[in-house]
Design a protein around this motif. Structure first.
Motif, mmCIF file in Angstrom:
data_model
loop_
_atom_site.group_PDB
_atom_site.id
_atom_site.type_symbol
_atom_site.label_atom_id
_atom_site.label_comp_id
_atom_site.label_asym_id
_atom_site.label_seq_id
_atom_site.Cartn_x
_atom_site.Cartn_y
_atom_site.Cartn_z
ATOM 1 N N LEU A 1 0.844 -1.194 0.000
ATOM 2 C CA LEU A 1 0.000 0.000 0.000
ATOM 3 C C LEU A 1 0.882 1.247 0.000
ATOM 4 O O LEU A 1 0.633 2.191 -0.748
ATOM 5 N N PHE A 2 1.923 1.239 0.815
ATOM 6 C CA PHE A 2 2.826 2.394 0.878
ATOM 7 C C PHE A 2 3.588 2.567 -0.433
ATOM 8 O O PHE A 2 3.612 3.660 -0.998
ATOM 9 N N SER A 3 4.202 1.502 -0.917
ATOM 10 C CA SER A 3 5.027 1.628 -2.120
ATOM 11 C C SER A 3 4.183 1.925 -3.347
ATOM 12 O O SER A 3 4.592 2.697 -4.213
ATOM 13 N N GLY A 4 2.997 1.333 -3.432
ATOM 14 C CA GLY A 4 2.137 1.543 -4.594
ATOM 15 C C GLY A 4 1.648 2.967 -4.733
ATOM 16 O O GLY A 4 1.325 3.415 -5.829
ATOM 17 N N ARG A 5 1.590 3.679 -3.638
ATOM 18 C CA ARG A 5 1.109 5.060 -3.676
ATOM 19 C C ARG A 5 2.231 6.081 -3.480
ATOM 20 O O ARG A 5 1.987 7.276 -3.345
ATOM 21 N N GLY A 6 3.468 5.586 -3.393
ATOM 22 C CA GLY A 6 4.616 6.490 -3.278
ATOM 23 C C GLY A 6 4.818 7.062 -1.896
ATOM 24 O O GLY A 6 5.488 8.079 -1.748
ATOM 25 N N TYR A 7 4.259 6.430 -0.865
ATOM 26 C CA TYR A 7 4.467 6.885 0.510
ATOM 27 C C TYR A 7 5.750 6.257 1.042
ATOM 28 O O TYR A 7 6.050 5.096 0.749
ATOM 29 N N ASN A 8 6.488 6.994 1.841
ATOM 30 C CA ASN A 8 7.741 6.487 2.375
ATOM 31 C C ASN A 8 7.543 5.898 3.769
ATOM 32 O O ASN A 8 6.764 6.407 4.566
ATOM 33 N N ILE A 9 8.260 4.830 4.049
ATOM 34 C CA ILE A 9 8.300 4.238 5.388
ATOM 35 C C ILE A 9 9.651 4.580 5.987
ATOM 36 O O ILE A 9 10.693 4.191 5.459
ATOM 37 N N GLU A 10 9.647 5.331 7.080
ATOM 38 C CA GLU A 10 10.887 5.698 7.770
ATOM 39 C C GLU A 10 11.361 4.562 8.673
ATOM 40 O O GLU A 10 12.553 4.347 8.844
ATOM 41 N N VAL B 1 6.482 4.189 10.926
ATOM 42 C CA VAL B 1 6.737 5.624 11.010
ATOM 43 C C VAL B 1 6.811 6.121 9.571
ATOM 44 O O VAL B 1 7.558 5.582 8.755
ATOM 45 N N THR B 2 5.998 7.132 9.276
ATOM 46 C CA THR B 2 5.929 7.653 7.910
ATOM 47 C C THR B 2 5.870 9.179 7.952
ATOM 48 O O THR B 2 5.527 9.767 8.980
ATOM 49 N N THR B 3 6.202 9.786 6.831
ATOM 50 C CA THR B 3 6.220 11.244 6.725
ATOM 51 C C THR B 3 5.357 11.672 5.549
ATOM 52 O O THR B 3 5.387 11.050 4.493
ATOM 53 N N GLY B 4 4.594 12.744 5.758
ATOM 54 C CA GLY B 4 3.766 13.310 4.699
ATOM 55 C C GLY B 4 3.032 14.530 5.214
ATOM 56 O O GLY B 4 3.122 14.879 6.387
ATOM 57 N N THR B 5 2.288 15.147 4.337
ATOM 58 C CA THR B 5 1.445 16.264 4.760
ATOM 59 C C THR B 5 0.307 15.701 5.607
ATOM 60 O O THR B 5 0.067 14.486 5.627
ATOM 61 N N ALA B 6 -0.421 16.555 6.278
ATOM 62 C CA ALA B 6 -1.557 16.117 7.097
ATOM 63 C C ALA B 6 -2.555 15.339 6.235
ATOM 64 O O ALA B 6 -3.080 14.305 6.664
ATOM 65 N N ASN B 7 -2.799 15.806 5.016
ATOM 66 C CA ASN B 7 -3.725 15.112 4.118
ATOM 67 C C ASN B 7 -3.203 13.732 3.740
ATOM 68 O O ASN B 7 -3.971 12.767 3.684
ATOM 69 N N VAL B 8 -1.915 13.617 3.457
ATOM 70 C CA VAL B 8 -1.330 12.330 3.091
ATOM 71 C C VAL B 8 -1.429 11.351 4.257
ATOM 72 O O VAL B 8 -1.784 10.186 4.073
#
Length: 178
Positions: free
Chosen positions: A37-46, A65-72
Motif C-alpha cells: 500500500l505504501f510503495s504503490g502510492r509512493g508513501y515512504n516508510i521511515e 513511522v511515515t512522513t507526509g502532509t496532514a492530508n497524506v
C-alpha cells in the motif's frame, strides 16, 4: 487551479512524521499488503517493526513511522483501515501520548585510548557491552532515535565498524490499550 499552481500549493504544505500502529491478522502476505500500500502510492516508510503480540488470537502489531502532509497521513490511515486483514489503525502521534524506543547494536573497533574512550562514552549513554574482544566491542543501546544517532556519531571517529537498528517500537501512555 492549473497543474503547476496546484503543485506549488501542495508542495508548500508542512511535512509531518507520524507513528502508526496497525493491528492485523498474523497470516502470510499481510505485511506485504501493508508495505505494498505504501510503495504503490509512493508513501515512504521511515521505520517498520512487526511482531505477533496476541499469540492465541494470531494478531500482529505493525508499527510504521511515515512522513507526509496532514492530508497524506489521513489518506494513509484511511487506506490502511480498508485492508481486509487490518483490525485497527491508531495514530500514536495524533494522540500525543506515545512512548517510542529503538534498539541499537553497534560494533566498534579500538585499542588503547580509543578503547577507553569507547567505554567511557558507552557508560555516559548507558549502553551495555554485550560482546568484547581485545580489539572490539559490541554495545547495546535503547532509546529515542536522536540519542542513538548521537551515540553512532560519537563512535564513528573511534572506530565504528557496523550498526544494526530495530526501528521504532511504540506504545501509548496510560491504562488504556489500543
Amino acid at each position: 487551479m492549473t497543474g503547476s499552481a496546484y503543485f506549488m500549493a501542495s508542495s508548500s504544505a508542512a511535512l509531518e512524521t507520524h507513528t502508526l500502529v496497525v493491528e492485523v491478522d498474523n497470516e502470510p502476505g499481510v505485511l506485504a499488503r501493508v508495505v505494498g500500500l505504501f510503495s504503490g502510492r509512493g508513501y515512504n516508510i521511515e521505520s517498520l517493526t512487526v511482531s505477533e503480540t496476541q499469540h492465541a488470537e494470531h494478531v500482529s502489531r505493525i508499527t510504521v513511522v511515515t512522513t507526509g502532509t496532514a492530508n497524506v497521513i489521513e489518506q494513509i490511515k484511511a487506506q490502511l483501515e480498508r485492508l481486509v486483514p487490518v483490525h485497527k489503525v491508531v495514530d500514536l502521534t495524533a494522540t500525543g501520548r506515545a512512548l517510542e524506543r529503538e534498539l541499537l547494536l553497534i560494533k566498534v573497533r579500538g585499542k588503547g585510548e580509543d578503547r577507553v574512550e569507547a567505554l567511557r562514552l558507552a557508560d555516559a549513554f548507558r549502553a551495555r557491552v554485550i560482546d568484547a574482544t581485545t580489539e572490539s566491542f559490541v554495545f547495546e543501546l535503547t532509546g529515542k532515535g536522536e540519542k542513538l544517532d548521537q551515540f553512532i556519531e560519537l563512535m564513528r571517529p573511534i572506530g565504528l565498524v557496523e550498526v544494526s537498528r530495530t526501528g521504532i517500537a511504540a506504545i501509548a501512555r496510560g491504562p488504556e490499550g489500543l
